[in-house]
Design a protein around this motif. Structure first.
Motif, short mmCIF file in Angstrom:
data_model
loop_
_atom_site.label_atom_id
_atom_site.label_comp_id
_atom_site.label_asym_id
_atom_site.label_seq_id
_atom_site.Cartn_x
_atom_site.Cartn_y
_atom_site.Cartn_z
N VAL A 93 0.80 -1.22 0.00
CA VAL A 93 0.00 0.00 0.00
C VAL A 93 0.84 1.28 0.00
O VAL A 93 0.29 2.36 -0.18
CB VAL A 93 -0.97 0.03 1.21
CG1 VAL A 93 -1.97 -1.11 1.12
CG2 VAL A 93 -0.21 0.02 2.53
N GLY A 94 2.13 1.18 0.22
CA GLY A 94 2.97 2.36 0.26
C GLY A 94 3.04 2.95 1.66
O GLY A 94 2.23 2.65 2.53
N ARG A 95 4.03 3.82 1.85
CA ARG A 95 4.29 4.35 3.20
C ARG A 95 3.18 5.26 3.72
O ARG A 95 2.83 5.20 4.90
CB ARG A 95 5.61 5.11 3.21
CG ARG A 95 6.79 4.20 3.01
CD ARG A 95 8.10 4.93 3.11
NE ARG A 95 8.17 5.99 2.11
CZ ARG A 95 9.04 6.98 2.13
NH1 ARG A 95 9.91 7.07 3.10
NH2 ARG A 95 9.06 7.89 1.18
N THR A 96 2.61 6.09 2.85
CA THR A 96 1.57 7.02 3.30
C THR A 96 0.36 6.26 3.82
O THR A 96 -0.12 6.51 4.92
CB THR A 96 1.16 7.98 2.15
OG1 THR A 96 2.33 8.68 1.71
CG2 THR A 96 0.10 8.95 2.61
N ARG A 97 -0.13 5.32 3.02
CA ARG A 97 -1.31 4.55 3.42
C ARG A 97 -1.00 3.68 4.64
O ARG A 97 -1.82 3.57 5.55
CB ARG A 97 -1.81 3.69 2.26
CG ARG A 97 -3.04 2.89 2.57
CD ARG A 97 -4.27 3.79 2.77
NE ARG A 97 -5.40 2.99 3.15
CZ ARG A 97 -6.12 3.20 4.25
NH1 ARG A 97 -5.89 4.22 5.03
NH2 ARG A 97 -7.12 2.41 4.56
N ALA A 98 0.18 3.06 4.68
CA ALA A 98 0.56 2.24 5.83
C ALA A 98 0.59 3.06 7.10
O ALA A 98 0.15 2.61 8.17
CB ALA A 98 1.91 1.58 5.57
N SER A 99 1.08 4.30 7.01
CA SER A 99 1.13 5.19 8.17
C SER A 99 -0.28 5.55 8.64
O SER A 99 -0.57 5.58 9.84
CB SER A 99 1.91 6.45 7.82
OG SER A 99 1.99 7.30 8.92
N GLU A 100 -1.17 5.80 7.70
CA GLU A 100 -2.57 6.10 8.05
C GLU A 100 -3.20 4.92 8.78
O GLU A 100 -3.89 5.10 9.79
CB GLU A 100 -3.37 6.41 6.79
CG GLU A 100 -3.02 7.71 6.12
CD GLU A 100 -3.66 7.85 4.74
OE1 GLU A 100 -4.37 6.93 4.28
OE2 GLU A 100 -3.43 8.90 4.11
N ILE A 101 -2.99 3.73 8.26
CA ILE A 101 -3.56 2.52 8.87
C ILE A 101 -3.00 2.33 10.28
O ILE A 101 -3.73 2.05 11.23
CB ILE A 101 -3.29 1.28 7.99
CG1 ILE A 101 -4.08 1.40 6.68
CG2 ILE A 101 -3.63 -0.01 8.73
CD1 ILE A 101 -3.68 0.41 5.62
N LYS A 102 -1.68 2.51 10.43
CA LYS A 102 -1.04 2.36 11.74
C LYS A 102 -1.61 3.37 12.72
O LYS A 102 -1.93 3.03 13.86
CB LYS A 102 0.46 2.52 11.63
CG LYS A 102 1.19 2.43 12.96
CD LYS A 102 2.64 2.85 12.80
CE LYS A 102 3.26 3.15 14.12
NZ LYS A 102 3.08 4.48 14.63
N ASN A 103 -1.74 4.63 12.29
CA ASN A 103 -2.26 5.67 13.18
C ASN A 103 -3.71 5.43 13.58
O ASN A 103 -4.12 5.81 14.67
CB ASN A 103 -2.10 7.05 12.54
CG ASN A 103 -0.66 7.49 12.52
OD1 ASN A 103 0.16 7.06 13.34
ND2 ASN A 103 -0.32 8.35 11.58
N ASN A 104 -4.48 4.79 12.71
CA ASN A 104 -5.87 4.46 13.05
C ASN A 104 -5.96 3.27 14.00
O ASN A 104 -6.83 3.24 14.86
CB ASN A 104 -6.67 4.15 11.79
CG ASN A 104 -6.96 5.38 10.96
OD1 ASN A 104 -6.96 6.50 11.48
ND2 ASN A 104 -7.19 5.20 9.68
N ASN A 105 -5.06 2.31 13.84
CA ASN A 105 -5.14 1.08 14.63
C ASN A 105 -4.33 1.12 15.92
O ASN A 105 -4.78 0.59 16.93
CB ASN A 105 -4.70 -0.12 13.79
CG ASN A 105 -5.64 -0.38 12.65
OD1 ASN A 105 -6.82 -0.07 12.73
ND2 ASN A 105 -5.13 -0.94 11.57
N ARG A 106 -3.13 1.68 15.85
CA ARG A 106 -2.25 1.69 17.03
C ARG A 106 -1.46 3.00 17.09
O ARG A 106 -0.24 3.01 16.92
CB ARG A 106 -1.28 0.51 16.97
CG ARG A 106 -1.98 -0.83 17.05
CD ARG A 106 -1.05 -2.00 16.89
NE ARG A 106 0.02 -1.98 17.87
CZ ARG A 106 1.10 -2.73 17.77
NH1 ARG A 106 1.25 -3.55 16.78
NH2 ARG A 106 2.05 -2.67 18.69
#
Length: 189
Positions: free
Chosen positions: A126-139
């Motif tokens: 998913v790329g770094r931007t999307r991965a960062s968004e997912i991480k910030n939403n989950n943990r």
């Protein structure tokens, strides 16, 4: 009744396979942890075991290829143990496993380039931007230290390396984020 027995046997076989691979990985990590540098081929084998274990654990949700120059595998080159593993782990857990559709592919390549061993880790996640968004939403409270510590290890190994010893960039295909590419240079020892 027969189907239940077969499914239990399959789960038993999977557990045995997983534990066997995990034991090999732990043995390899323990052997390597005694040293600041290990032969390239040993580190390569450990990374292969790690990738097989992650692929197995994730029910084959991603494919991977790992390649190295024959001269690296046959030569007397040494590297810090598990130096690329945190980048590979990030590619799997943050890039590939967050991808919802399509094939999930990871490639790890190592070759000699001048006085360096150059690793290239490419995922089509998913790329770094999307991965960062997912991480910030989950943990959002989780602070990852693996890449920071590894960056410091590479800097020390390269004797005060330069800004381009580690390059991390987004892969963009047709205007869409198509994963991440990481290049790591280690001075030849």
């Amino acid at each position: 009744m027969l189907l239940i027995i077969l499914s239990k046997q399959t789960r038993f076989d999977k557990a045995t396979t997983y534990l066997s691979r995990f034991a090999r990985l732990i043995r390899s990590v323990l052997e390597s942890s005694k040293n600041n540098l290990v032969p390239f081929y040993k580190d390569y084998e450990t990374l292969q075991i790690y990738l097989q274990l992650e692929q197995f654990r994730c029910n084959d949700k991603f494919a991977f290829a790992i390649n190295a120059d024959e001269v690296l595998l046959q030569g007397d080159y040494k590297v810090p143990p598990l130096i690329v593993q945190p980048f590979v782990e990030n590619a799997i857990h943050h890039g590939l496993l967050n991808k919802q559709k399509g094939e999930k592919i990871l490639s790890v390549n190592a070759h000699l380039e001048n006085n360096f061993i150059k690793y290239t880790i490419i995922d089509n996640g998913v790329g770094r931007t999307r991965a960062s968004e997912i991480k910030n939403n989950n943990r959002p409270e989780h602070k990852s230290l693996g890449i920071q510590i590894t960056t410091e290890r590479i800097y020390l190994h390269n004797k005060k390396g330069t800004w381009n010893d580690i390059i991390i960039r987004d892969r963009i295909v047709d205007g869409t984020h198509e994963g991440t590419e990481v290049e790591i240079k280690l001075k030849v020892v």
